[in-house]
Design an enzyme around this catalytic site. Sequence first.
Site, PDB file in Angstrom:
ATOM      1  CG  ASP A  20      -1.714   1.228   1.391  1.00  0.00           C
ATOM      2  OD1 ASP A  20      -1.915   1.931   0.375  1.00  0.00           O
ATOM      3  OD2 ASP A  20      -2.151   1.529   2.526  1.00  0.00           O
ATOM      4  CG  ASN A  22      -3.004   5.429  -1.128  1.00  0.00           C
ATOM      5  OD1 ASN A  22      -3.041   4.306  -0.602  1.00  0.00           O
ATOM      6  ND2 ASN A  22      -3.968   5.881  -1.897  1.00  0.00           N
ATOM      7  CG  ASP A  24      -5.999   3.204   0.415  1.00  0.00           C
ATOM      8  OD1 ASP A  24      -5.071   2.353   0.509  1.00  0.00           O
ATOM      9  OD2 ASP A  24      -6.661   3.366  -0.622  1.00  0.00           O
ATOM     10  CG  ASP A  28      -1.455   1.556  -3.725  1.00  0.00           C
ATOM     11  OD1 ASP A  28      -0.248   1.398  -3.998  1.00  0.00           O
ATOM     12  OD2 ASP A  28      -1.851   2.148  -2.689  1.00  0.00           O
ATOM     13  CG  ASP A  97      -6.515 -12.885 -13.329  1.00  0.00           C
ATOM     14  OD1 ASP A  97      -7.339 -13.591 -13.935  1.00  0.00           O
ATOM     15  OD2 ASP A  97      -5.989 -13.217 -12.253  1.00  0.00           O
ATOM     16  CG  ASP A 199     -11.167 -16.255 -13.158  1.00  0.00           C
ATOM     17  OD1 ASP A 199     -10.386 -16.551 -12.242  1.00  0.00           O
ATOM     18  OD2 ASP A 199     -12.407 -16.170 -13.011  1.00  0.00           O
ATOM     19  CD  GLU A 255      -8.815 -20.521 -11.901  1.00  0.00           C
ATOM     20  OE1 GLU A 255      -8.801 -20.667 -10.673  1.00  0.00           O
ATOM     21  OE2 GLU A 255      -9.737 -19.922 -12.489  1.00  0.00           O
ATOM     22  CG  HIS A 328      -5.871 -15.429  -6.035  1.00  0.00           C
ATOM     23  ND1 HIS A 328      -5.354 -16.065  -7.152  1.00  0.00           N
ATOM     24  CD2 HIS A 328      -7.179 -15.221  -6.289  1.00  0.00           C
ATOM     25  CE1 HIS A 328      -6.319 -16.226  -8.034  1.00  0.00           C
ATOM     26  NE2 HIS A 328      -7.443 -15.720  -7.540  1.00  0.00           N
ATOM     27  CG  ASP A 329      -8.581 -18.755  -5.965  1.00  0.00           C
ATOM     28  OD1 ASP A 329      -8.995 -17.677  -5.487  1.00  0.00           O
ATOM     29  OD2 ASP A 329      -8.646 -19.042  -7.173  1.00  0.00           O
TER      30      ASP A 329
HETATM   31  O1  TEU Z   1     -11.197 -19.361  -9.278  1.00  0.00           O
HETATM   32  C1  TEU Z   1     -11.899 -20.460  -9.781  1.00  0.00           C
HETATM   33  C2  TEU Z   1     -12.365 -21.395  -8.772  1.00  0.00           C
HETATM   34  O2  TEU Z   1     -12.686 -22.550  -9.036  1.00  0.00           O
HETATM   35  C3  TEU Z   1     -12.524 -20.822  -7.432  1.00  0.00           C
HETATM   36  O3  TEU Z   1     -13.820 -21.073  -7.084  1.00  0.00           O
HETATM   37  C4  TEU Z   1     -11.523 -21.322  -6.458  1.00  0.00           C
HETATM   38  O4  TEU Z   1     -10.756 -22.320  -6.965  1.00  0.00           O
HETATM   39  C5  TEU Z   1     -12.198 -21.761  -5.222  1.00  0.00           C
HETATM   40  O5  TEU Z   1     -11.664 -20.926  -4.271  1.00  0.00           O
HETATM   41  C6  TEU Z   1     -11.974 -23.189  -4.863  1.00  0.00           C
HETATM   42  O6  TEU Z   1     -12.628 -23.471  -3.676  1.00  0.00           O
HETATM   43  C7  TEU Z   1     -11.144 -18.200 -10.025  1.00  0.00           C
HETATM   44  C8  TEU Z   1     -10.350 -17.150  -9.279  1.00  0.00           C
HETATM   45  O7  TEU Z   1      -9.029 -17.570  -9.138  1.00  0.00           O
HETATM   46  C9  TEU Z   1     -11.031 -16.868  -7.977  1.00  0.00           C
HETATM   47  O8  TEU Z   1     -10.291 -15.977  -7.183  1.00  0.00           O
HETATM   48  C10 TEU Z   1     -12.384 -16.306  -8.288  1.00  0.00           C
HETATM   49  O9  TEU Z   1     -13.094 -16.112  -7.099  1.00  0.00           O
HETATM   50  C11 TEU Z   1     -13.186 -17.202  -9.218  1.00  0.00           C
HETATM   51  O10 TEU Z   1     -12.421 -17.697 -10.319  1.00  0.00           O
HETATM   52  C12 TEU Z   1     -14.331 -16.439  -9.815  1.00  0.00           C
HETATM   53  O11 TEU Z   1     -13.828 -15.460 -10.696  1.00  0.00           O
HETATM   54 CA    CA Z   2      -3.543   2.115  -1.247  1.00  0.00          CA
END
Ligand code: TEU
Ligand code: CA
Length: 560
Positions: A20, A22, A24, A28, A97, A199, A255, A328-329
């Site tokens: 971050d 700034n 908040d 960013d 993405d 995605d 993905e 991130h998932d």
């Molecule tokens: O994720 C696809 C997906 O299958 C997700 O539901 C994820 O794997 C789930 O957390 C499994 O339990 C993509 C993105 O990476 C995710 O961040 C998004 O939320 C999702 O698509 C919808 O765009």
């Molecule tokens: Ca920020």
Amino acid sequence: MGKWWQDSTVYQIYPRSFNDSNGDGIGDINGITERLPYLKQLGIEIIWLSPVYQSPNDDNGYDISDYEAIMDEFGTMEDYDRMLAEANRLGLKIMMDLVVNHTSDEHHWFIESKESKTSDKRDYYIWHDPKANGEPPTNWAAAFGGNVWEYDEATGQYYLHLFSKKQPDLNWENEAMRRDVYQMMRNWLDKGVAGFRMDVINMISKDPRYPDGEVMKTGYTDGSPYYFNGPKVHDYLQEMHQVALADYETITVGEMPNVNVEQAKLYTGEDRKELDMVFHFDHVGLGDGELGKWTPEAWKLTELKQIFTRWQEGLDQVGWNSLYWSNHDQPRAISRFGDDRDEYREKSGKMLATCLHMLKGTPYVFQGEEIGMTNVQFDSIDDYRDLESINAYHELTEKGLLTEDEMMAAIYKRGRDNARTPMQWSREINAGFTTGEPWIKVNPNYTDINVKDALAREDSIFYYYKQLIELRKQHEIIVTGRYQLLHPDREDVYVYERLLDDQVLVVLTNFTDQVVSVDLTVDLTKATCLITNETEAIKQTETGYALQPYGAYVFLLDNK
Ligand code: TEU
Ligand code: CA
């Protein structure tokens, strides 16, 4: 000849949690620009940027309301252009993405689509009449809870949303919509981005019959056979390639939850002109129980080895693998597949990195993995931000399928917010991520686990990743060597070889906290150790070699 991205490593940035600039509390674009030299130092060459587009943030940017504008919270298009220019100056490429299975319900396409049945944009989305009894068109369950259909009073129809109801699915049958998407992609490529991570791209073609799904024991209604890898998905991807990608030098990765090797050969086959790579989910689904990730069970190393081996062998000479432990998932790699207790955290993190980076494919590093970040346990569900975890918590406890304690335990193990706590830069307040109030709490272990500390210690996991990334650039065998698994039945070690001409690369990794012995036919005393997480040389046993707890060793043998 190989492609430019085959000996490169990709680094994933989840912008909201990265840095971050700034105060908040939200990461960013300018925050990313500040840290580009850090990524350069790590040695990665490609950045996969999770969505930075305009979004109401129902799903942290995976619900896009304008593909050609930057999210206000993240900055401006000028900030973006500056970041891209600075990245390119440092020799870093940026992969965007691309979320085009769905948009946000606040995208102007959807707003117009919803206006009336005769709107120009009506068919940009998937609208169906109710069943004769007034029920939704199918019984399919949505990924983020409830049914996949949302009723619209005004026009008397339902729209489809495989994810949240604020993420209506685009109708890929509609050619005008597809053209708009391709043009948008070209606009980004013209700006100088290097490609796209797409995605849930294997969900864009739905079975036109829209049948009801099977009702499982748990009451879950499974529509997945009717929207994964659907009838026209390859046509769409070939068209996308031809119209949007072919004129550029790109890197693409799709993905794909629910993809098998045979399907992936079609998606990534070099002659088919669809995608370069896919992200499959086989290993991250290990130990899924009756309610999937929310009833996690123990996983077996033999199964992990089977999965990686199937993909290594399956795509060999046909397509190309992507290699990842986390994103991130997913939970943090060390907590999921290694050992996050203090004494083994870095050790097992280095071991996992060795195991993955020596495979054939392009490795992906998720932010914080290179400093060994771990899962988090917040006391209350109120501290969580991820709609998937929050919705599942309420749905499963209300239905009586899981208790609140069971649900919290599952979130601790598998929840997405494990990956989304702020990047830990230093031992300063909020881990140096922000001077304000962070949008999600930091992991309290930042005082021990942070970039500043990792950069100050020569033997840190950071420099180990840097070395692995460099090795891939130096040794052809790591990029193109044929993969061969040894000791498939052992639950404690993952040992494999890579073979190229007269060379053999031997990769030995111990997934336990015990010393174990491994039999080998190759003579390691004649080999060069390229990298190890041990301080002492590997020791011989009667029939083989001793691997220290979470030990990892890579040897190169030249039989010329
Ligand atoms: O994720 C696809 C997906 O299958 C997700 O539901 C994820 O794997 C789930 O957390 C499994 O339990 C993509 C993105 O990476 C995710 O961040 C998004 O939320 C999702 O698509 C919808 O765009
Ligand atoms: Ca920020």
